[in-house]
Design a protein around this motif. Structure first.
Motif, mmCIF file in Angstrom:
data_model
loop_
_atom_site.group_PDB
_atom_site.id
_atom_site.type_symbol
_atom_site.label_atom_id
_atom_site.label_comp_id
_atom_site.label_asym_id
_atom_site.label_seq_id
_atom_site.Cartn_x
_atom_site.Cartn_y
_atom_site.Cartn_z
ATOM 1 N N PRO A 51 -9.114 9.459 -3.071
ATOM 2 C CA PRO A 51 -9.254 8.176 -4.999
ATOM 3 C C PRO A 51 -8.878 8.014 -6.007
ATOM 4 O O PRO A 51 -8.674 10.034 -6.410
ATOM 5 C CB PRO A 51 -11.119 8.421 -4.845
ATOM 6 C CG PRO A 51 -11.711 9.576 -3.860
ATOM 7 C CD PRO A 51 -10.177 10.600 -2.883
ATOM 8 N N GLU B 59 -5.322 3.326 -8.569
ATOM 9 C CA GLU B 59 -5.209 2.577 -7.723
ATOM 10 C C GLU B 59 -5.770 4.030 -6.601
ATOM 11 O O GLU B 59 -5.179 5.060 -6.327
ATOM 12 C CB GLU B 59 -4.093 2.523 -7.104
ATOM 13 C CG GLU B 59 -3.140 3.324 -6.817
ATOM 14 C CD GLU B 59 -1.922 2.201 -6.898
ATOM 15 O OE1 GLU B 59 -1.716 1.447 -5.829
ATOM 16 O OE2 GLU B 59 -0.482 2.936 -6.564
ATOM 17 N N ASP B 60 -6.525 3.813 -5.159
ATOM 18 C CA ASP B 60 -7.014 4.954 -4.644
ATOM 19 C C ASP B 60 -6.290 4.972 -3.098
ATOM 20 O O ASP B 60 -5.706 4.265 -3.374
ATOM 21 C CB ASP B 60 -8.173 4.381 -3.368
ATOM 22 C CG ASP B 60 -9.490 4.705 -4.518
ATOM 23 O OD1 ASP B 60 -9.573 5.027 -5.734
ATOM 24 O OD2 ASP B 60 -10.043 3.373 -5.234
ATOM 25 N N TRP B 61 -5.492 6.360 -3.289
ATOM 26 C CA TRP B 61 -4.972 6.690 -1.935
ATOM 27 C C TRP B 61 -5.732 6.436 -1.071
ATOM 28 O O TRP B 61 -6.543 7.134 -0.549
ATOM 29 C CB TRP B 61 -4.030 7.669 -2.121
ATOM 30 C CG TRP B 61 -3.063 7.848 -2.776
ATOM 31 C CD1 TRP B 61 -2.244 6.381 -3.850
ATOM 32 C CD2 TRP B 61 -2.567 8.393 -3.519
ATOM 33 N NE1 TRP B 61 -2.017 6.317 -4.892
ATOM 34 C CE2 TRP B 61 -2.009 8.665 -4.319
ATOM 35 C CE3 TRP B 61 -2.644 10.283 -3.524
ATOM 36 C CZ2 TRP B 61 -0.695 9.318 -5.141
ATOM 37 C CZ3 TRP B 61 -1.602 11.599 -4.029
ATOM 38 C CH2 TRP B 61 -1.042 10.874 -5.473
ATOM 39 N N THR B 62 -5.370 5.996 0.329
ATOM 40 C CA THR B 62 -6.682 5.707 1.546
ATOM 41 C C THR B 62 -5.261 5.952 2.708
ATOM 42 O O THR B 62 -4.449 5.352 2.932
ATOM 43 C CB THR B 62 -6.805 3.809 1.669
ATOM 44 O OG1 THR B 62 -7.988 3.864 0.922
ATOM 45 C CG2 THR B 62 -8.169 4.023 2.843
ATOM 46 N N GLY B 63 -5.492 6.597 3.477
ATOM 47 C CA GLY B 63 -5.009 6.998 5.346
ATOM 48 C C GLY B 63 -3.798 7.782 5.037
ATOM 49 O O GLY B 63 -2.471 6.723 5.083
ATOM 50 N N PRO C 87 0.626 -1.040 -0.273
ATOM 51 C CA PRO C 87 0.033 -0.421 -0.198
ATOM 52 C C PRO C 87 0.526 0.535 0.010
ATOM 53 O O PRO C 87 2.524 1.075 0.430
ATOM 54 C CB PRO C 87 -0.678 0.021 1.391
ATOM 55 C CG PRO C 87 0.069 -0.865 2.191
ATOM 56 C CD PRO C 87 0.685 -1.781 1.311
ATOM 57 N N SER D 162 -6.943 10.517 2.084
ATOM 58 C CA SER D 162 -7.672 9.223 1.429
ATOM 59 C C SER D 162 -7.769 10.555 0.659
ATOM 60 O O SER D 162 -9.122 11.162 0.233
ATOM 61 C CB SER D 162 -9.331 8.413 1.778
ATOM 62 O OG SER D 162 -8.796 7.939 3.154
#
Length: 518
Positions: free
Chosen positions: A326, A242-246, A8, A324
Motif C-alpha cells: 500500500p 497508488e497502491d500496488w496490488t499483486g 495497473p 501487495s
C-alpha cells in the motif's frame, strides 16, 4: 472526455532511492492512428523516463505523455476528518436519499392519477353501453381518490423534507468552506498515441521511474545448536499515491541516478613552508584505528568494501511471489528466501570494547549464493528474540560472524598500567603497557566447563624506527594466536566458580627523534 482505461502496475524494480514501474493493459485497437487515455497513474512519474511498446500486435506507440490536473479530493471523510466535514457528508447522503424518496412519491402519484383516469373512462364507456352500476363506480372512485389524496400528502412531505435538508446542506457547506480549506489533489493520466496496421487486440506495456519508493536489505538469523537459519528479507517503502496490488517485485543494488550528478570540484590549496629546526629533528607518531574486513577467498583485506560505485557488480534479487504494497509510507517486509548454514558457536570476549561475554556464531556462506548485503539482523535464539545486530557485506563463500547476546554467568574486568623510560645509552624511548584481564564464571556447582575466547590487540608499527614487542616472559599465559594485524587470542576454559587472569605486556620503542603520543 473519453473514459480512461485502467493501467495497473504489474512489476516494480526498486532501487535505493526510486523505483522503475512497469504497467500492462490489454486494449482493442483499430486500424490507423488512435489516442488512448490510460490511468489514473501516480503524479510523481518522471516524464523523461516514459517508454511504451505494443505486444502481440503490429503497431507502434508514437507518442506517450502524462497529463496532470488539480482536482478536489473525495468528499468521503476519513479518520482524521473534522466534525463539520462529517456533518456535510451525512447531510449529503440524507439529501440524496430524500431526492430518491421524492422521485418515488412522484412516480406513485402518477400511477394513481392514471388509475383515476382509467376509472373515469370505464364509467363513461359503461354508461354509453347502457350498463349502469352506480355503487361500483362510487366505490372505485372513492378508493382512487383516497389513495390519490394520501399519496399527494406523502409527496408534499417528501418535498418539504428535501427542501429542509437542502437548506441545512447549503448552510453546512458554506460553514465548511469558510472554516476549512479543502485542498486539491494532483491526479495524472497517460495519453498514448498508437498506430496499428490492422484491427487487433494487443498488450500495451508502459515503463517509467518514480520517486518515493525504495528498499533496504534485512535479515533474520535463528540459532539452533550448531545450525544457523538465515532468512533474507527486504523492507519496502512506497508513497507514490497508488497502491500496488499483486505486483512482482525486483530489488536492485544499481544506482541509476549516480551518473546524473557529477561530483563538485573544489579547490585544493597547497602551501609550502620551511620546516623548523625542531621539526627536522623530531618525528611525531600517533595511534590510529584501522578497520580490517575479510572479503572471502581470494578477496584479500581492505578498509573499504567494494560497492556498486567503486567496481562492484550490481545485484538484482526477486521476490518469489507477487506482493501487495500500500501507498502508506510504512515499511513492509518481503521474504526473499532462506538458507540453513553450519555455524561455529563459541563464547567471545573483547574486554577493550565491552566487559561482556557474547555468544557468537561464525558461518560461511554458500559460494553459489548471492552476497550478503549490509543490513540489520533480527537475532533469535531458543529463548526467543534476543536483539538486533548488523550484518556487513559478505562475499559468497566468505566467513561472517554474528553475536547473539551476552551471557550473564560471566564477569570481565580490565585494567591497564603504562610506564615510560628513556634510555641514556641507547637514546631510545620505551613505552611499556601491561593489560590485565580477569575472567570469572559464576555458575552452579557441577556445571560443565565452558571455553571462552578472549581477544586483545597490540599496535602494529608502520615505521622501521618504531618497534613493537610482546614481552613473552611477562605475558601469562602465552596467547594461542597472534595475527599480523596485532590481534592476540586466548582460549580459556572456565569451570563453575573459577577465575582466570590474563596478563599481556608489550612495549613500543622509538629513538629520541620520534615523539610517541601518550
Amino acid at each position: 472526455m473519453s473514459e480512461a482505461v485502467a493501467l495497473p502496475v504489474v512489476r516494480a524494480v526498486l532501487f535505493e532511492d526510486r523505483a522503475e514501474v512497469e504497467r500492462e493493459v490489454r486494449v482493442r485497437l483499430t486500424a490507423g492512428v488512435q489516442r488512448l487515455r490510460l490511468g489514473p497513474v501516480t503524479a510523481l512519474a518522471a516524464d523523461r523516463s516514459l517508454t511504451g511498446e505494443l505486444l502481440d500486435a503490429a503497431g507502434t506507440v508514437t507518442d506517450l505523455r502524462i497529463v496532470r490536473r488539480w482536482t478536489p479530493r473525495p468528499t468521503a471523510p476519513d479518520e482524521e476528518a473534522s466534525a463539520l466535514a462529517r456533518l456535510v457528508h451525512e447531510l449529503t447522503l440524507r439529501h440524496a436519499a430524500a431526492v430518491h424518496d421524492r422521485e418515488r412519491a412522484e412516480a406513485r402519484l402518477a400511477v394513481l392519477e392514471q388509475l383515476r383516469a382509467d376509472v373515469l373512462r370505464d364509467i363513461a364507456e359503461s354508461a354509453g353501453a347502457g350498463e349502469a352500476d352506480p355503487d361500483r363506480w362510487s366505490r372505485a372512485l372513492e378508493r382512487a381518490d383516497s389513495a390519490h389524496t394520501a399519496q399527494s400528502e406523502a409527496l408534499d412531505a417528501a418535498r418539504q423534507g428535501e427542501r429542509e435538508l437542502a437548506a441545512r446542506l447549503r448552510e453546512a457547506e458554506a460553514a465548511a468552506e469558510e472554516a476549512e480549506d479543502r485542498p486539491l489533489e494532483l491526479t495524472a493520466h497517460l495519453e498514448a498515441v498508437v498506430e496499428a496496421a490492422e484491427a487487433a487486440e494487443a498488450v500495451l506495456r508502459v515503463r517509467h521511474l518514480t520517486p518515493c519508493a525504495l528498499w533496504r536489505p534485512a535479515y533474520r538469523a535463528t540459532l539452533d545448536g550448531d545450525w544457523l537459519r538465515l532468512e533474507r528479507e527486504a523492507f519496502v517503502w512506497q508513497r507514490t499515491g497508488e497502491d500496488w496490488t499483486g505486483v512482482a517485485l525486483d530489488f536492485s543494488t544499481a544506482r541509476p541516478a549516480l551518473a546524473s550528478a557529477p561530483p563538485e570540484l573544489l579547490d585544493d590549496v597547497l602551501v609550502l613552508r620551511d620546516r623548523s629546526a625542531e621539526e627536522r629533528r623530531t618525528t611525531e607518531v600517533d595511534l590510529r584505528e584501522v578497520a580490517v574486513q575479510d572479503l572471502g577467498p581470494g578477496g584479500g583485506e581492505t578498509e573499504v568494501v567494494p560497492g556498486v560505485d567503486d567496481g562492484g557488480e550490481p545485484r538484482r534479487l526477486s521476490a518469489p511471489v507477487p506482493v501487495s504494497v500500500p501507498s502508506d509510507g510504512r515499511p513492509h517486509r518481503v521474504v526473499l528466501g532462506e538458507e540453513r548454514l553450519e555455524a561455529e558457536v563459541s563464547y567471545v570476549c573483547v574486554p577493550e570494547l565491552s566487559p561482556l561475554v557474547t555468544l557468537n556464531a561464525r558461518f560461511r556462506t554458500a559460494v553459489s549464493s548471492s552476497p550478503l548485503l549490509s543490513g540489520p539482523v533480527d537475532l533469535v535464539r531458543a529463548s526467543g528474540f534476543v536483539g538486533r545486530g548488523e550484518l556487513r557485506f559478505t562475499a559468497p563463500g566468505a566467513v561472517a560472524e554474528l553475536g547473539f547476546g551476552s551471557e550473564d554467568a560471566f564477569r570481565v574486568t580490565r585494567s591497564t598500567v603504562e610506564s615510560r623510560e628513556a634510555g641514556t645509552l641507547t637514546g631510545r624511548t620505551t613505552l611499556t603497557r601491561t593489560v590485565t584481564v580477569s575472567l570469572s564464571h559464576f555458575a552452579p556447582p557441577g556445571a560443565e566447563p565452558v571455553p571462552v575466547t578472549v581477544r586483545e590487540r597490540v599496535p602494529v608499527s608502520e615505521l622501521s624506527t618504531v618497534e613493537v614487542r610482546v614481552l613473552k616472559d611477562r605475558t601469562t599465559p602465552p596467547p594461542d594466536t597472534h595475527s599480523d594485524d596485532g590481534i592476540l587470542t586466548w582460549t580459556v576454559t572456565l569451570a563453575a566458580s573459577q577465575r582466570e587472569d590474563l596478563v599481556l605486556t608489550y612495549d613500543l620503542s622509538a629513538p629520541r627523534s620520534v615523539a610517541l603520543a601518550p
